[in-house]
Design a protein around this motif. Structure first.
Motif, PDB file in Angstrom:
ATOM      1  N   ALA A  19       0.823  -1.221   0.000  1.00 55.74           N
ATOM      2  CA  ALA A  19       0.000   0.000   0.000  1.00 55.74           C
ATOM      3  C   ALA A  19       0.853   1.266   0.000  1.00 55.74           C
ATOM      4  O   ALA A  19       0.362   2.350  -0.291  1.00 55.74           O
ATOM      5  CB  ALA A  19      -0.925   0.004   1.222  1.00 55.74           C
ATOM      6  N   PRO A  38       3.687  -0.559  -9.786  1.00 55.08           N
ATOM      7  CA  PRO A  38       4.678  -1.499  -9.259  1.00 55.08           C
ATOM      8  C   PRO A  38       4.136  -2.934  -9.292  1.00 55.08           C
ATOM      9  O   PRO A  38       2.934  -3.149  -9.188  1.00 55.08           O
ATOM     10  CB  PRO A  38       4.828  -1.045  -7.806  1.00 55.08           C
ATOM     11  N   ARG A  66       0.243  -9.019 -12.667  1.00 57.94           N
ATOM     12  CA  ARG A  66       0.608  -8.390 -11.386  1.00 57.94           C
ATOM     13  C   ARG A  66       1.335  -9.371 -10.461  1.00 57.94           C
ATOM     14  O   ARG A  66       1.192  -9.326  -9.235  1.00 57.94           O
ATOM     15  CB  ARG A  66      -0.614  -7.776 -10.656  1.00 57.94           C
TER      16      ARG A  66
ATOM     17  N   HIS B   3      -1.558   3.855  -0.807  1.00 57.25           N
ATOM     18  CA  HIS B   3      -2.423   3.313  -1.849  1.00 57.25           C
ATOM     19  C   HIS B   3      -3.196   2.129  -1.288  1.00 57.25           C
ATOM     20  O   HIS B   3      -2.791   0.974  -1.487  1.00 57.25           O
ATOM     21  CB  HIS B   3      -1.588   2.854  -3.050  1.00 57.25           C
ATOM     22  N   PRO B   4      -4.304   2.397  -0.587  1.00 56.00           N
ATOM     23  CA  PRO B   4      -5.075   1.274  -0.048  1.00 56.00           C
ATOM     24  C   PRO B   4      -5.566   0.400  -1.199  1.00 56.00           C
ATOM     25  O   PRO B   4      -5.789   0.895  -2.302  1.00 56.00           O
ATOM     26  CB  PRO B   4      -6.238   1.954   0.663  1.00 56.00           C
ATOM     27  N   PHE B   5      -5.698  -0.876  -0.951  1.00 56.84           N
ATOM     28  CA  PHE B   5      -6.108  -1.801  -2.021  1.00 56.84           C
ATOM     29  C   PHE B   5      -7.044  -2.856  -1.467  1.00 56.84           C
ATOM     30  O   PHE B   5      -7.165  -3.023  -0.255  1.00 56.84           O
ATOM     31  CB  PHE B   5      -4.883  -2.442  -2.676  1.00 56.84           C
ATOM     32  N   PRO B   7      -7.803  -6.727  -1.074  1.00 52.76           N
ATOM     33  CA  PRO B   7      -7.127  -8.018  -1.164  1.00 52.76           C
ATOM     34  C   PRO B   7      -7.955  -9.085  -1.884  1.00 52.76           C
ATOM     35  O   PRO B   7      -7.422 -10.136  -2.225  1.00 52.76           O
ATOM     36  CB  PRO B   7      -6.912  -8.400   0.299  1.00 52.76           C
ATOM     37  N   GLU B 228      -9.811   3.899  -4.698  1.00 51.46           N
ATOM     38  CA  GLU B 228      -8.598   3.119  -4.950  1.00 51.46           C
ATOM     39  C   GLU B 228      -8.612   1.822  -4.145  1.00 51.46           C
ATOM     40  O   GLU B 228      -8.117   0.800  -4.606  1.00 51.46           O
ATOM     41  CB  GLU B 228      -7.372   3.973  -4.579  1.00 51.46           C
ATOM     42  N   ALA B 233      -3.754  -4.405  -5.483  1.00 44.35           N
ATOM     43  CA  ALA B 233      -2.547  -3.639  -5.124  1.00 44.35           C
ATOM     44  C   ALA B 233      -1.748  -3.259  -6.357  1.00 44.35           C
ATOM     45  O   ALA B 233      -1.606  -4.043  -7.289  1.00 44.35           O
ATOM     46  CB  ALA B 233      -1.680  -4.468  -4.185  1.00 44.35           C
ATOM     47  N   GLY B 234      -1.215  -2.027  -6.338  1.00 41.75           N
ATOM     48  CA  GLY B 234      -0.210  -1.631  -7.312  1.00 41.75           C
ATOM     49  C   GLY B 234      -0.721  -1.136  -8.648  1.00 41.75           C
ATOM     50  O   GLY B 234       0.075  -0.751  -9.497  1.00 41.75           O
ATOM     51  N   LEU B 235      -2.040  -1.130  -8.868  1.00 40.68           N
ATOM     52  CA  LEU B 235      -2.520  -0.653 -10.165  1.00 40.68           C
ATOM     53  C   LEU B 235      -2.283   0.850 -10.283  1.00 40.68           C
ATOM     54  O   LEU B 235      -2.477   1.599  -9.330  1.00 40.68           O
ATOM     55  CB  LEU B 235      -4.012  -0.958 -10.355  1.00 40.68           C
TER      56      LEU B 235
END
Lengths: 270, 270
Positions: A19, A38, A66, B3-5, B7, B228, B233-235
């Motif tokens: 995050a 990333p 990813r 960057h919260p995502f 899971p 977001e 994650a990571g997009l």
């Protein structure tokens, strides 16, 4: 039919790492494809990994999936791990979070933000005390490991270590089939030395396996499928069975950089 | 920058649902783009959802992001939820796991395997007892809800319910700007009725919000960004800030079906 999948970095410390990651301030847009985001890892983030593989940087298939090392290099790494009896208990991270664009300057490669974030990952993976061996793929990854070893946390970690030739170095360096074959023979010799160095350290293989060296060329069984359980949920089989389905297409460098074109392989649709 | 995502389906019963899903036996290749894999949800799978949204099927952006309702329809739904004070406590699933190709036959739509798997999701989401309202988008989703309601488990669940016009129905049905405007006015009227029906049931809004109806056309603030934290994650930011970056391109129907072309929006690269 069961489709096991990898949930990714859902538990701490990985959740926070996924995050809160560096962007263009550590990875300049001129040297990295930061615009695609990333890509962090492949494999176990639940503390069960016995081998840590450090790769270099993600390419286009990794960008869609990813997860890292999901193409040809990844399949060769699976084969290397399998010779050590490791079929599941591994985790791979990369030297770089983002895909390299052109080449990386030394000052960038050793930049404080880039390195300190990677050290947080290394600490997270190695902090469990379960990892018995570390394998680096290529020069940049070797340097990444050496930078970590020079830290107080790195000095406190005792694991077997092998810096191996990058799995696709023969294709990157060879200009013709003869050169690729020669580089492949050299790579396999290098990997055989790594097997010798690492095997004694692996006290908890998933599948105890008598140590067998590679030949002088890739043989049947040297490249192994990447397990479905390393991929996110719901991805179609063709995304993990082969690569070649994602390309960067464009009429100039910028168009190419902005594009990834996915094509379902022929034969998937009846 | 944090960057919260999301899971995804990492805990039971969702983990099993994401690992064991129907394929072409329930979703024939002639009616669904099964070749791109199933796409399951968007939003909370941790039992905190107060509103369940049932959409129709995923399109090309959803296929890349592996979350549903991430395009224009999703932004309109975010606006609808926000009028109910729901900014986080929602979960969306679809009528169909796979993208519709052409049209769906009634026998397929009501097929036992397709329906029973969807019922497992509904039971998983509603079994928590936290959900206070259900919103279905379009006809197929309404039928999906009615089929569930007819089951013993469905009969045991008491929630407010509104079947609303699909958020992009005006664009799908209108042949010109006037028709789209007329259909939009009808949609917003329909959504206003749903707000009236649902608001009293929502006892636990994230942000208590005085009920305000839509006008007769989309206005500033009616479309809201998709958070977001709903994405993996990571997009990169451009993948969740707008759609239009994924297209199906090809010279004939099969080529188009086999392709998704991603283009980083202009302005992202400096």
């Amino acid at each position: 039919m069961l489709h096991p999948f990898d949930p990714g970095g859902v538990n701490e410390p990985f959740r926070s790492l996924c995050a809160d990651y560096p962007g263009p301030e550590a990875y300049p847009e001129s040297q990295f494809r930061v615009e695609w985001g990333p890509i962090f890892h492949r494999g176990r983030l639940d503390g069960s990994a016995r081998v840590l593989v450090i790769g270099q940087d993600p390419a286009q298939h990794e960008t869609i999936v990813r997860r890292i090392l999901v193409g040809e290099a990844g399949r060769r790494v699976q084969g290397l791990l399998a010779r050590l009896g490791i079929t599941r208990s591994y985790v791979c991270i990369n030297t770089y979070l983002y895909s390299v664009y052109g080449s990386v300057r030394a000052a960038t490669r050793r930049g404080a933000g880039l390195v300190s974030y990677r050290h947080r990952w290394l600490q997270a993976v190695l902090g469990s005390g379960q990892v018995e061996a570390v394998i680096t793929l290529g020069q940049a990854a070797r340097e990444a490991w050496e930078l970590w070893q020079a830290t107080p946390e790195g000095q406190a970690v005792a694991v077997a270590f092998a810096a191996v030739t990058h799995p696709t170095q023969p294709e990157s360096s060879g200009h013709n089939a003869a050169e690729v074959a020669q580089a492949t023979a050299a790579l396999l010799q290098n990997w055989n030395a790594a097997l010798q160095a690492l095997a004694p350290a692996l006290q908890h293989p998933d599948t105890p396996t008598p140590l067998a060296p590679y030949g002088t060329a890739w043989a049947e069984g040297d490249r192994l499928p990447i397990p479905e359980e390393d991929f996110p949920a719901g991805l179609p089989a063709w995304m993990h069975e082969n690569d070649g389905w994602a390309r960067r297409v464009g009429s100039d460098a910028l168009a190419k950089r902005r594009n990834i074109t996915l094509t379902v392989p022929s034969g998937v649709l009846s």
